[in-house]
Design an enzyme around this catalytic site. Structure first.
Site, PDB file in Angstrom:
ATOM      1  N   TYR A  50     -13.566  25.059 -10.741  1.00  0.00           N
ATOM      2  CA  TYR A  50     -12.608  24.713 -11.805  1.00  0.00           C
ATOM      3  C   TYR A  50     -11.169  25.035 -11.391  1.00  0.00           C
ATOM      4  O   TYR A  50     -10.218  24.600 -12.032  1.00  0.00           O
ATOM      5  CB  TYR A  50     -12.959  25.415 -13.126  1.00  0.00           C
ATOM      6  CG  TYR A  50     -14.367  25.113 -13.626  1.00  0.00           C
ATOM      7  CD1 TYR A  50     -15.083  24.025 -13.133  1.00  0.00           C
ATOM      8  CD2 TYR A  50     -14.986  25.928 -14.565  1.00  0.00           C
ATOM      9  CE1 TYR A  50     -16.387  23.755 -13.569  1.00  0.00           C
ATOM     10  CE2 TYR A  50     -16.281  25.655 -15.003  1.00  0.00           C
ATOM     11  CZ  TYR A  50     -16.972  24.568 -14.502  1.00  0.00           C
ATOM     12  OH  TYR A  50     -18.252  24.308 -14.926  1.00  0.00           O
ATOM     13  N   LYS A  79     -19.474  30.774 -11.037  1.00  0.00           N
ATOM     14  CA  LYS A  79     -20.503  30.012 -10.308  1.00  0.00           C
ATOM     15  C   LYS A  79     -20.212  29.963  -8.808  1.00  0.00           C
ATOM     16  O   LYS A  79     -19.052  29.906  -8.394  1.00  0.00           O
ATOM     17  CB  LYS A  79     -20.571  28.574 -10.853  1.00  0.00           C
ATOM     18  CG  LYS A  79     -20.717  28.516 -12.371  1.00  0.00           C
ATOM     19  CD  LYS A  79     -21.022  27.145 -12.895  1.00  0.00           C
ATOM     20  CE  LYS A  79     -20.975  27.136 -14.411  1.00  0.00           C
ATOM     21  NZ  LYS A  79     -19.622  26.984 -14.955  1.00  0.00           N
ATOM     22  N   HIS A 112     -24.171  26.804  -8.826  1.00  0.00           N
ATOM     23  CA  HIS A 112     -23.619  25.682  -9.604  1.00  0.00           C
ATOM     24  C   HIS A 112     -24.481  24.417  -9.512  1.00  0.00           C
ATOM     25  O   HIS A 112     -24.723  23.738 -10.508  1.00  0.00           O
ATOM     26  CB  HIS A 112     -22.189  25.403  -9.107  1.00  0.00           C
ATOM     27  CG  HIS A 112     -21.305  24.739 -10.106  1.00  0.00           C
ATOM     28  ND1 HIS A 112     -19.953  24.976 -10.196  1.00  0.00           N
ATOM     29  CD2 HIS A 112     -21.564  23.820 -11.069  1.00  0.00           C
ATOM     30  CE1 HIS A 112     -19.432  24.245 -11.164  1.00  0.00           C
ATOM     31  NE2 HIS A 112     -20.389  23.534 -11.701  1.00  0.00           N
TER      32      HIS A 112
END
Ligand code: NAD
Length: 319
Positions: A50, A79, A112
Site C-alpha cells: 500500500y 502483510k 498477502h
C-alpha cells in the site's frame, strides 16, 4: 464506539471491524488514521504494497502522544509482499516494515498472496509491486512451506503476535495445515454478496481460522482502477435486495453489507474519509439482519471476483 472482538486461535483478541489502508493517499494517511482512532477504530489493516506504512505509523504515533490510545489498545496488521517470500528475506522485510510503522511488533502479519516473486532489494524499488528489478514478471522458487516456516519464526522472535494468510484457496489452506507448526490465525479474502465463497469460509471457520472480508462493497472499490467487471456490474448499494433490507433495518446499504459479513462471524475492514461514514461503518454489530435477509443477500452470489491479478494484466492465474 468500539468494535467487539473475536478470539483468534493464537489466543489474542482481534476487533471484528477495522480500517483498511489500501489506496489511502500518503498525504492524508496520517490524519485519516488519527481520526479513525478518535472515532473508535483500533484495527488498521496495512501492507507493504500500500506504500503508506510510514504515514500510517505517524498517525498512530500522534494518537499515542495525544493520549487517545496506548499501543496495547491497537491491533496493527501488515502483510508480507510477494517479492519477499524467500525464507531469508521474510525477517528483514518484516523488521523494515515495523521500523516504517515505528512499532516493535505486529499484532498480525499476513502472507498477502500465495505468489512468490523474485526478490527486489528495497534500495532499488519499494514497494516493489509485481515486477522484478529488471521490470519483468519473474517468479521465485520459494514454496509456501518455506515462507510459512519463516513466518513462524517471526512469532518465535516476538515480531508478530499472530500470523495469517490472504487470497489462499481451500486446497492451499489444507496443504499448509498439514505442516504448520503455528496455524494461520486469519484468512483474508475478497468477500461480498457477488462473491460469497461460502465453502471456503465454512472450511476456514471449521479449521479455527478467523475469516476477514476485504472489498465488502464489491465493485465500488475497483471503479477507480477501471477493472472491467466492476464498471459493468450493478452497484451493491443500489441493489433492490440490499436497499429493502436497509429500509427495514433503518440502516444504510453500506451497514447492511458489513453486518451481513459480521453476522456470519466474518471480520471487516472498510475505510472512509468521511466522519459520518467512519461512524456508520463501525456500527455494524449489535443489531441483526433476519435469517431470510442473510440468505437473500447471499443469493446474489455470482462468483464475481474483482481483485484478480489477471484483471490487472498479469499472467498469474491463481483463481
Ligand atoms: P473499502 O471497504 O474501502 O470500500 C470501497 C469504497 O467504499 C471506499 O473507497 C469508500 O469511499 C467507500 N465507502 C466506505 N464506507 C462507505 C459508506 N459507509 N458509504 C458509502 N461508501 C463508503 O474497499 P477496499 O479498499 O477494496 O477493501 C478494504 C480493505 O481491505 C483495504 O483497504 C485493504 O486494507 C484490504 N484489502 C486487502 C486485499 C488483499 O489482497 N488482502 C485486497 C484489497 C483490499
Amino acid at each position: 464506539m468500539a468494535s467487539p472482538t473475536v478470539k483468534l486461535n493464537s489466543g489474542y483478541d482481534m476487533p471484528l471491524v477495522g480500517f483498511g489502508l489500501w489506496k489511502v493517499n500518503n498525504d492524508t494517511c496520517a490524519d485519516q488514521v488519527y481520526h479513525a482512532i478518535k472515532e473508535g477504530y483500533r484495527l488498521f489493516d496495512g501492507a507493504c504494497d500500500y506504500g503508506n506504512e510510514v504515514e500510517a505509523g505517524q498517525g498512530i504515533a500522534r494518537a499515542i502522544k495525544d493520549g487517545l490510545v496506548q499501543r496495547s489498545d491497537l491491533f496493527i496488521v501488515s502483510k508480507l509482499w510477494n517479492s519477499f517470500h524467500d525464507g531469508p528475506q521474510v525477517e528483514p522485510i518484516c523488521r523494515k516494515q515495523l521500523a516504517d510503522w515505528g512499532i516493535d511488533y505486529f499484532d498480525l502479519y499476513i502472507v498477502h498472496f500465495p505468489i512468490a516473486l523474485k526478490y527486489v532489494d528495497p534500495a532499488i524499488r519499494y514497494p516493489p509491486g509485481w515486477k522484478s528489478a529488471s521490470d519483468e514478471l519473474e517468479f521465485s522458487p520459494a514454496s509456501i512451506q518455506e515462507t510459512w516456516t519463516a513466518m513462524e519464526s517471526l512469532v518465535d522472535k516476538g515480531l508478530a503476535r499472530s500470523i495469517g494468510i490472504s487470497n489462499f484457496s481451500a486446497q492451499l489452506v489444507m496443504d499448509l495445515l498439514r505442516y504448520a507448526r503455528i496455524r494461520p490465525a486469519t484468512l483474508q479474502i475478497e468477500h461480498h454478496p457477488y462473491l460469497t465463497q461460502t465453502r471456503l469460509v465454512d472450511f476456514a471457520q471449521k479449521q479455527g481460522l478467523t475469516v476477514t472480508a476485504y472489498s465488502s462493497f464489491g465493485p465500488l472499490s475497483f471503479l477507480e482502477l477501471d477493472v472491467r467487471d466492476a464498471v459493468s456490474t450493478p452497484p451493491l448499494f443500489e441493489h433492490e435486495v440490499v436497499r429493502k433490507v436497509a429500509q427495514r433495518c433503518g440502516r444504510t446499504p453500506a451497514q447492511v453489507l458489513l453486518r451481513w459479513a459480521t453476522q456470519r462471524g466474518v471480520a471487516v475492514i472498510p475505510k472512509s474519509n468521511d466522519p459520518q461514514r467512519l461512524r456508520q461503518n463501525l456500527d455494524v454489530t449489535g443489531w441483526d439482519l433476519e435469517e431470510g435477509e442473510v440468505q437473500a443477500i447471499a443469493a446474489l452470489d455470482q462468483g464475481l471476483r474483482f481483485n484478480d491479478p489477471i484483471g490487472y494484466g498479469l499472467d498469474i492465474p491463481i483463481f
